[in-house]
Scaffold this motif. Structure first.
Motif, short mmCIF file in Angstrom:
data_model
loop_
_atom_site.label_atom_id
_atom_site.label_comp_id
_atom_site.label_asym_id
_atom_site.label_seq_id
_atom_site.Cartn_x
_atom_site.Cartn_y
_atom_site.Cartn_z
N ALA A 199 0.90 -1.20 -0.07
CA ALA A 199 0.02 0.05 0.03
C ALA A 199 0.85 1.29 -0.19
N GLU A 202 2.30 1.60 -3.68
CA GLU A 202 1.34 2.16 -4.36
C GLU A 202 1.06 3.53 -4.27
N LEU A 203 1.13 4.15 -3.07
CA LEU A 203 0.95 5.42 -2.51
C LEU A 203 1.85 6.15 -3.07
N LEU A 208 -2.18 4.39 -6.23
CA LEU A 208 -2.83 5.00 -4.92
C LEU A 208 -2.27 6.77 -4.99
N VAL A 211 -4.34 9.82 -3.54
CA VAL A 211 -5.41 9.16 -2.85
C VAL A 211 -5.17 9.43 -1.25
N GLY A 214 -8.07 5.20 1.00
CA GLY A 214 -8.03 4.11 0.00
C GLY A 214 -7.63 2.88 0.61
N TYR A 216 -5.35 -1.15 -0.29
CA TYR A 216 -4.60 -1.89 -1.43
C TYR A 216 -5.00 -3.40 -0.72
N THR A 326 -10.58 4.75 -3.26
CA THR A 326 -10.09 3.94 -4.40
C THR A 326 -9.65 2.67 -3.47
N VAL A 328 -7.20 -0.35 -4.72
CA VAL A 328 -6.24 -1.15 -5.50
C VAL A 328 -6.17 -2.61 -5.39
#
Length: 391
Positions: A199, A202-203, A208, A211, A214, A216, A326, A328
């Motif tokens: 997470a 991706e953040l 992400l 975001v 959200g 993951y 979101t 993911v």
């Protein structure tokens, strides 16, 4: 040993070798001009110029003005206050390690398979050896590692630094990972769950980005979640938030390896999926199921679609509770694409509050199987900036 470095002989491999050669010369001889680096390394002046520019942009060298032989010159030196950041991410059957510079640019990484029943000491020793090897490939040493981000696919206690469950990797139960791993490499360690690290990856560098709220969803051999609240990963009071795989969906269901009945993992984990296909397809690996499903195998497609629907029901609870903008989806099962995302989305729309379901964006991850190692490097960077030292 399965390396993920550029292929030998490729342009990327040659550039990596040239960059390492320039760094090695500067490390050995101290600050030098580009002309001196070319003479010491045997590289052309043009190649040295290109490599120095890349290294400067990456924050690995510093440039300063000086006088050499009565003339103005620019000296190239190792970046002050530098050092390497290290990332370690364990799966159930492998470990990925990486080293990065202070700008969090990954310089080298490697993946090694492991036995599912390996013990913690064995895993950490192998990870330490791999990191030492990678540090050498970028003309450094383990003493240059300033901090380590370390991930395990299991609940971890962020306060004590211990692995908190024997359900996934029984050989790690109760081990103080932060203390033990820092003993191997004499660097501070930040321990986290791999779903949280993914997470985080991706953040900062994936799907992400930007975001605020959200999630993951790591859908692989089991299911885990990394929750993002107010732009940061939420870990709970002791670091164990996000264990969606152990949400009970049938209190009379099968016994889970965690000891409860009817956990989501007992229906969609790799053991359940492989077992459901054993009579018709024989022994398969999880990756085989995904590959065959994408190839049109009806049985494998059905198993994946059913798994997507069950996960969608559990995710609907997350949507109702947290109202994320979101979600993911990553992990090995996410490689099935719409075969898994379609049923998951349908179940989410059916089971979540309509207003919440209508505003959530369900999308595939961008970083693939590197999400957790990217997150581990970010965790190492955060730790490094706290100026913690190991005596």
């Amino acid at each position: 040993m399965n390396a993920t470095r550029p292929a030998p002989g490729s342009q990327a491999s040659l550039r990596e070798a040239n960059r390492a050669r320039v760094l090695g010369v500067v490390r050995q001889h101290g600050p030098l001009t580009q002309v001196e680096i070319a003479a010491a390394s045997g590289l052309s002046a043009a190649t040295v110029s290109n490599m120095v520019r890349e290294l400067d942009q990456a924050g690995m060298v510093g440039l300063s003005r000086s006088i050499r032989n009565g003339r103005r010159a620019v000296l190239v030196s190792l970046a002050s206050g530098g050092g390497l950041l290290a990332g370690v991410a364990f799966g159930e059957r492998d470990v990925r390690v990486a080293v990065a510079n202070g700008s969090r640019e990954i310089l080298a990484q490697q993946l090694m398979p492991l036995q599912a029943d390996h013990v913690a000491d064995e895993g950490m020793e192998r990870a330490a050896r791999l990191l030492a090897d990678l540090a050498e490939t970028v003309s450094s040493g383990v003493e240059d590692i300033s901090a380590i981000g370390f991930g395990l696919p299991m609940p971890v206690d962020a306060i004590s630094g211990e692995a908190g469950s024997d359900a996934v990797l029984p050989g790690w139960r109760g081990v103080n990972v932060t203390e033990a791993m820092s003993g191997y490499l004499r660097a501070p360690v930040a321990l986290d769950n791999t779903a949280n690290l993914a997470a985080l990856g991706e953040l900062h560098a994936g799907a992400l980005r930007g975001v605020r709220n959200g999630c993951y969803l790591k859908f692989s051999y089991g299911v885990g979640a990394g929750i993002v609240i107010n732009g940061d990963v939420f870990r709970g009071s002791a670091g164990t938030a996000g264990e969606i795989g152990h949400v009970t969906i049938d209190e009379n269901g099968p016994i889970c390896r965690c000891g409860n009945r009817g956990c989501l993992d007992t229906f969609v984990g790799s053991r359940a999926l492989i077992t459901s296909l054993a009579a018709s397809h024989g022994p398969l690996r999880l990756k085989d199921i995904v590959t065959r499903a994408l190839g049109g195998d009806l049985g494998c497609r059905r198993v994946i679609e059913d798994a997507g629907r069950r996960v969608g029901v559990a995710v609907a609870g997350v949507v109702n509770l947290l109202n994320p903008e979101t979600i993911v989806v990553g992990g090995l099962m996410a490689e099935a694409g719409e075969l898994i995302l379609g049923p998951l989305r349908e179940a989410l729309d059916r089971c979540a509050i309509p207003s919440a379901a209508a505003t959530v964006d369900l999308r595939p991850a961008e970083l693939g199987d590197e999400a957790d190692i990217v997150g581990a490097i970010h965790r190492a960077s955060m730790l490094s900036h706290t100026n913690i030292s190991i005596s």
